[in-house]
Design a protein around this motif. Sequence first.
Motif, PDB file in Angstrom:
ATOM      1  N   PRO B 394       0.943  -1.230   0.184  1.00 44.95           N
ATOM      2  CA  PRO B 394       0.103   0.058  -0.066  1.00 44.95           C
ATOM      3  C   PRO B 394       1.048   1.463   0.182  1.00 44.95           C
ATOM      4  O   PRO B 394       1.646   1.280   0.891  1.00 44.95           O
ATOM      5  N   LYS B 397       2.837   2.925   3.456  1.00 41.43           N
ATOM      6  CA  LYS B 397       3.270   1.713   4.130  1.00 41.43           C
ATOM      7  C   LYS B 397       4.163   1.419   3.696  1.00 41.43           C
ATOM      8  O   LYS B 397       5.595  -0.062   3.648  1.00 41.43           O
ATOM      9  N   ALA B 398       4.754   1.792   2.312  1.00 46.95           N
ATOM     10  CA  ALA B 398       5.624   0.754   1.170  1.00 46.95           C
ATOM     11  C   ALA B 398       6.933   0.979   1.954  1.00 46.95           C
ATOM     12  O   ALA B 398       7.871  -0.136   1.483  1.00 46.95           O
ATOM     13  N   THR B 399       7.354   1.499   3.619  1.00 48.36           N
ATOM     14  CA  THR B 399       8.779   1.647   3.908  1.00 48.36           C
ATOM     15  C   THR B 399       8.655   0.611   5.238  1.00 48.36           C
ATOM     16  O   THR B 399       9.791   0.071   5.365  1.00 48.36           O
ATOM     17  N   GLY B 400       7.712  -0.134   5.076  1.00 50.85           N
ATOM     18  CA  GLY B 400       7.677  -1.402   6.176  1.00 50.85           C
ATOM     19  C   GLY B 400       7.465  -0.648   7.260  1.00 50.85           C
ATOM     20  O   GLY B 400       6.916   0.676   7.873  1.00 50.85           O
TER      21      GLY B 400
END
Lengths: 250, 401
Positions: B394, B397-400
């Motif tokens: 998503p 939240k691409a960096t976790g």
Amino acid sequence: MNRVQRPTDLALNRTGIYLSPTDGPAVVEGAREAPSSPGCARALAEVRRQYAGEVGLIGHMPAPASLRVVENAGGTPVPRHRVHLLLDKLGERLAFERTGVRLFDALIAKCEAQGSWEGGPTLAELAEFRADEAHHFALLQDVLINLGADPTAVTPSADLAGVELAGIVQVVSDPRTTLPQALHAHLVAELVDSASWEQLVDIADDFGETALVHKLREPLVQELHHRDAVTAWLKRHAALVVSGTLDYGA
Amino acid sequence: MTLDLLREHGTPLARQVFTWKDLVREPISKLDDEAFTRVRLIVGYAGEQAAVRFQHAAVHFGAEHRILLADLRRVEHHQATLLRWLQPADQSPLECSIAMAQAAVEVGAQMARCEPDPYVAQALRLGLLEDFDHLYRLAALMDRLEGRDANAILQSYTDIRPGRPTATQHRAPEDDLRRWYDRCATAPTTKLHARIASALAYQVRDHYLDVGPTFADPVARQLYAELASVKEQHVTQCESLIDPAETWLERWLLQEAAEVYLYWGCLASETNPRVRAVWERFLAYEIEHLRLVRELYEKTELRDASEVVPTSFGDPLAFTGERAFIREVLAAELELGAAGTEFVPRDAESRATQSYRAQLEREGSPSETVAAGYRWSPGTELADPRIRDASVLPPLKATGS
């Protein structure tokens, strides 16, 4: 799934016989009194042996468009059934990696929904591993095409990989399973996958296919890393549960 | 090529026997056998299941013949078992669904193409485009849930592309009812087609209902619920084509004739010698069933059975790919729906259908979800680098986390 629920919490699990103090002994007594069919469990083996002697195989290798490289590895013709062993195993890994992509898709969705723990997987790590699986799938497609094989064909070992993976897909895609439960199922896949990549590299090596061996080593290293990472995530989770410090907010 | 039903000798009922070992033979190979061998097994099984269902219901109308009904029903049941058990265990439930959808599409297309009654042909084509879309949605599910390619089952005979979108197939019950054919004026082929289409629709409905809950994935469970609902509509449509004035003995006669017709087609086109031997054996069984029911019919109704069923069949079902015909129907009739017993453009569908559909989809459409942006490629959509390498996270939240 409610994030505060844990599968290790106590609730009314009705499966054990000791939960039924009256009916439990009655069912034991009923079984003791009933006559049984003659013989023993060996009877099943007899039928299995009989069928094994009568039936054919699950399937065979597809006829390739051409076998350009391996048949003449090192300038020496290689018997066709040995070439097919390599193609069968390449097909198996291809099927496994492609399903692996979808397993990570499901793990990512689960991690998004449930969160992770300190020392557990991050979304970025899961996405990275997913990209590795996709890359391995693409690499195997190229390898098979270069060998003159059809990468869309389901080889016998690829077919069985699908059967083997079915249970793992079920656990990982079930919205009721927790992330650690799903990762435990996924660990089965990673253990088999890493061992199978090792075997594939060995087979390619036996053919003297140096360039192919070189290509296959990178996925092997990455799969060993996946296996170790999943193992570590699960160990960390167990340790946090035991110490009473598990927090899904990580 | 003709089959003379009066001259062919069937197997006497007393010799229509089985053993457990006979019923549980070596299955076909998912990898090596022809897709149409699998399709024939599905259609044969569907025919037997229809026979068993009919003969159970018939006891309520012809209790005086319950012994013959029970005798034939037991054989039909074991025929169904043998055919079903020829499907291999390495064929997953989803692969079975793909195969069943292919059977519905290909056999449905052939019957629609050859159907002499234009109205019945139109009804068959309506169902065809809907089954065709189910196949596309199931292929998307297989790809996105299991990472597997539906074409390994379809063997390139059937296209994997949208048909009439499943989301637009939900109709109010009254809009699934059709005009029935006239039992005195309709060609026997039409009567047989209506029965075979009905048997197949029933079988696919039952299959979706059985298999759907075995999936853990919520999208899969939803999709099967949706497809089963449409198949219930198809059963309603097919059954409504049959003239209700047919006597129950007339129906029994036609049911047995439909089985003979099916097995004859299976035998004529089968490529696997082991399976071919089964078709030969079962054709002889069904010829005898038909003879017995013919005798009973003539004795009871004092009419010539040839007024109901033909004494010979012309061309058998061919069990070959119908790509050209399907594409033609897709191009011409994609936007078609039904209102009452008539086929109408989608924008003329009834208010009842519109509100029924809106109610069902108030919380989303599984068939749209599963195939969102889906385009099949050889080896799954992951073979397309644009799909394979696209971000799956998503955006925020691409960096976790």
